[in-house]
Design an enzyme around this catalytic site. Structure first.
Site, PDB file in Angstrom:
ATOM      1  N   GLY A 127       0.826  -1.190   0.000  1.00  0.00           N
ATOM      2  CA  GLY A 127       0.000   0.000   0.000  1.00  0.00           C
ATOM      3  C   GLY A 127       0.866   1.247   0.000  1.00  0.00           C
ATOM      4  O   GLY A 127       2.034   1.212   0.385  1.00  0.00           O
ATOM      5  N   CYS A 128       0.294   2.343  -0.447  1.00  0.00           N
ATOM      6  CA  CYS A 128       1.082   3.574  -0.555  1.00  0.00           C
ATOM      7  C   CYS A 128       1.497   4.087   0.807  1.00  0.00           C
ATOM      8  O   CYS A 128       2.657   4.463   1.012  1.00  0.00           O
ATOM      9  CB  CYS A 128       0.307   4.626  -1.342  1.00  0.00           C
ATOM     10  N   TYR A 129       0.568   4.116   1.773  1.00  0.00           N
ATOM     11  CA  TYR A 129       0.942   4.567   3.113  1.00  0.00           C
ATOM     12  C   TYR A 129       1.968   3.637   3.760  1.00  0.00           C
ATOM     13  O   TYR A 129       2.955   4.111   4.326  1.00  0.00           O
ATOM     14  CB  TYR A 129      -0.288   4.655   4.010  1.00  0.00           C
TER      15      TYR A 129
END
Lengths: 342, 342, 342, 342
Positions: free
Chosen positions: B145-147
């Site tokens: 995921g990006c986070y």
């Protein structure tokens, strides 16, 4: 009652916002407007949004120009307020939008501002416990910093009810007007649009001791603050994400109850319904602070978030609200509660 | 070597960014492009920035369309990857930009995603300890995921060297493309411009268990995470402000040394010189992560901040980087290190 | 072939963009980087997006620093290029991103720039009729202004085919980087975000005579230009809305045919399918110009609209494209055609 | 006088702005709020900026809900106003923020809106010649379109004094709220931030015949309009750049004089001092229109530029201003003249 008000520093963002609000204040007549490098210019060239004052000309900031007013708002760079205030009589209400008289601890002042401590004035955050009493009848007001306003409003209910451990972690995003109209490369539109960036990381931001002062007073114990400010691609607004470990045994109901109790009768604080979260857009141009809180049970932390307009509730609105209290006017006079959105 | 690649979900933001990078990748030939509701449309109408592919027409996402490729990128809504992947042979490299195969704990998956756990694939964050070894030669990759990418890169050096207590507090700001091309009112331009707002507060964001998984693996102990994501008025970028209490005796020099050691040889991680802080603008469109760290001695916390482009290093760039490793290509092939700024 | 290139003015937006492109150019080796007030600083502090050059230090802009290169890019304030160019030998390719050598008419130059005319160099807009021939083998290139690039590309097909009356009306919106990194109040982020405003209205903008020069040459008659530039709340991009009355008898089919013919073989010009209109986002960071045209039959006007990235196709990309032609390299070398979007 | 007002379509942008203004109007009491798909929801969830109305619940838009009010504002999709208005008695003041009753020419209506013409109501742009007289005492008001407001205010002085040829060329930039709260991909924040793009090019925009109607009435001859709207990366504001050839013999002094005469006594129109140009930021949230004009002698064109807030002066402010006139209230009642800036 008609109050005659002067604004020193009328060409900056804080001064302009004070004037926007005073133009809508039914008891205020706007007197002298002063500036420094912009003295002699028409206000319309500097603050084109203030249409009714467009033809007013800025005077230099002198004792003569500021004499003869009931209220003088100071929107000056840090360190310049004391000298101006000294020349104004004790019967004049001086409202300092700068930092000079916010901190009670001279050591903190000197460590963070690098100059001699000018003193401490009644603190213009009426919503804090004892806040209104300190302002009634005063003729000197220290307007809080924008970040301390947002953070203190988000966390004071938790500390007042002894729900949170005295170690707060705060990350806040601000619009660029919080940095003033300073000509610095990192504030250029080309640099800020499309970008988030932090600054003053690691405890160095000057608003840190002010937050510690406020939260410690409410908590009855020293609260440490880890504060990280970030610059967001917007002109106005602060979103403050504040958290602290919940004290043992604290549950979600206790947290909710503390916030409902603390915020119930506050005209400018709005605890949102559960599940709805603040946004800076919703308070744009208004004196309202949106607040929400939850308990993250897995992490054991209380998360409180506030949104304010840094120039309105965070500066000029707080200043006018405090002026109203000091002068015995109804506290809400002339202050918008409705944001300009979308 | 010429690798023939298909992209399923080519009309969305992740799929578009995968294609932008593949167009600049010297070893890749772009094969089938598929979509769901947009099947039959010209790509030029959906992704006008991809000029060289403007006249390509989206096919429906079927086994037939995806057959005959060396690599298949899946940029599909969560929950749809497993069925597609099953139809692709074990010799095909499947790179899943969705969440389906990121979590190793089925209970976590079910709690946060509300469906049966599909399994766990090698995790596409090469910079984590052991990250590259897990990817070499694999034919299945779960893109992070990006986070979790931004947060894990900011904190892994501190946890690898046992400098930080296992309770991380994270506040991150993301550009709106992180939410995809979904037609939701709060994602309208009128709503997001000029506004910061949080969402998924209190532990509910689906990326939380992924962060816990990554940091716990590095730390050798369970790390709790308090994660607050916020939506910022920009299209791209994540700024992750991450902190944790320093373990007793940890000083600033130890923190600096840990980050210098961990990041020294990483081609896409850039530890900034002391005093300079990351900005999302500086990594716009690039696969670089800017990282900075400091010790707030007064608060006793390590503050680590990273900036990534959520679509590049946070999704498509990480996917291509992992593909390169899996295929035995030089890891940096086709990946921009330079941001588009201002 | 390896070309050694220097950049004078490496700390500004044009210089930074030249460097971004040169970093991706397979035939170029980056040599000296010079600055004026920023000499002595690390490039990483000034252009943090240029990660691979972060540790390079700016030299002062002197003949010595610029000596020994095959190509020298000048990204200097107007009026400073001539003196620097004189010191560089005739065998060095000098690419001037400034205005000094764009205009052929000394009277125009003096009227709009207020100084003596330095001369006229081959003009770096290869797509104009005769444009490439003028650049082949040259060792002096005048890079066009960003607005003249956008406007000339939008209108030249109409004038080349004698479809439009010689009175063009142009309104263009630009991102703030078009104004450079100048510390002016109206360029502060707080001022530009959320705001559109015009400037240089009524014929005073310095790019006006350059547009007249280009369009008149194509039309074979003097074309008058009414040009209104506006500042838009974005960092990059120009959207130029250009119109002129259609000559008698001109119909929509003739207009479409003229544009299809003129743009068919141009690698960086993209005539969109009918009904699709340009956006600056689609060309962000790329050397592509999106173009669309229609005939407003009721008003009797041809409306041609182009979108370019002012820093890429509008400045640095045009510069590198022209350099490629001058040096005999394939024209597209090192130039992105794909925009970074969303 | 206390006026009881209902708002149909209270969940949209126009309806929300009407409510923001009515909350500050001393003579208005807010009655029923209705919606369609949002009926049954709390207003606080849909319009969080309207804090004092947060707990009000939207009713369905029915005759019963709207009965018993002195004024009903209709903020409905085009084509829905006539049916609602018919049910309201002739003594009720109906203020239609939609397009249904703006055009006097049924053929124009049918050509641009594709349905039967509902009729023509008094037109709510008081500043046009004869504008106020048409509104006094009326019980039906057609609120102008946002673009026609901006364009008509910019050009009417030139046409009233017969200074301009009857062929106007207009390029206008609008904030995204002009498109309403519609869930369309091109209105997503990810798409609009950082981008300028045109739409409705070539004469197709529905506001075109309304501009022609207004300008022709002022000019006393048919004025053709070439109108190109563009979408700008901001939530609010219209900047309209309008030009027309000057009639023979017209000089700059005549142009200036015409505008000074026409705008001198208008409370909401502000002709800027020569050399200062409008910006949308300066009128943000206000009912003020900033206007400036010049003569481009070289091109022979009058260039007039206006800035308005599309939701305030362009919609809800114009509606309330017209309501004031219709009801015999002072025209400026409850209408902000000061913009929220920066």
């Amino acid at each position: 009652m008609t109050v005659r008000a002067a604004v020193a520093g009328a060409s900056g963002y804080a001064g302009g916002e004070v004037l926007r609000l005073l133009l809508g204040h039914p008891e205020v007549e706007i007197g002298a407007l002063t500036g420094h490098s912009n003295a002699g210019q028409r206000l319309g060239a500097l603050q084109p949004q203030l249409a009714p004052l467009a033809d007013r000309v800025l005077q230099p900031t002198t004792t003569e120009a500021l004499a003869g007013h009931d209220v003088v708002f100071l929107a000056l760079p840090h360190g310049q307020s004391a000298a101006v205030a000294e020349e104004l009589g004790p019967e004049v209400l001086v409202v300092d939008c700068g930092a000079d008289f916010r901190l009670s601890d001279a050591t903190d002042w000197e460590a963070f501002y690098g100059s001699a401590h000018a003193g401490t004035w009644p603190y213009g955050l009426p919503e804090l416990p004892g806040g209104r009493a300190a302002l009634q009848g005063t003729r000197r007001i220290a307007v809080p910093g924008c970040y301390p306003t947002a953070v203190s409003l988000a966390l004071f209910p938790a500390y007042a009810d002894r729900l949170a451990e005295p170690e707060a972690v705060i990350v806040a995003a601000t619009g660029t007007s919080g940095a003033g109209k300073a000509l610095k490369p990192h504030l250029l539109g080309s640099e800020v649009m499309g970008s988030m960036s932090p600054y003053g990381v690691g405890g160095g931001h000057r608003h840190t001791p002010e937050m510690i002062q406020n939260l410690s007073a409410v908590a009855g114990e020293r609260v440490s603050v880890s504060f990280t400010p970030t610059l967001a691609p917007m002109s106005r607004g602060i979103l403050a994400t504040c958290s602290a470990k919940a004290k043992p045994g604290v549950d979600a109901a206790a947290v909710r109850a503390a916030y409902e109790k603390a915020l119930a009768d506050e005209p400018f604080l709005r605890l949102l319904p559960e599940g709805q979260w603040p946004s800076t857009a919703a308070v744009y141009g208004s004196n309202t602070a949106q607040i929400q809180v939850t308990l993250d049970a897995a992490a054991g932390r209380i998360i409180a978030i506030s949104a304010v307009d840094n120039l309105t509730k965070g500066t000029a609105g707080g200043a006018v609200q405090s002026m109203n209290i000091a002068l015995g006017l109804p506290e809400e006079t002339g202050l918008p509660k409705v944001g300009v959105a979308p």
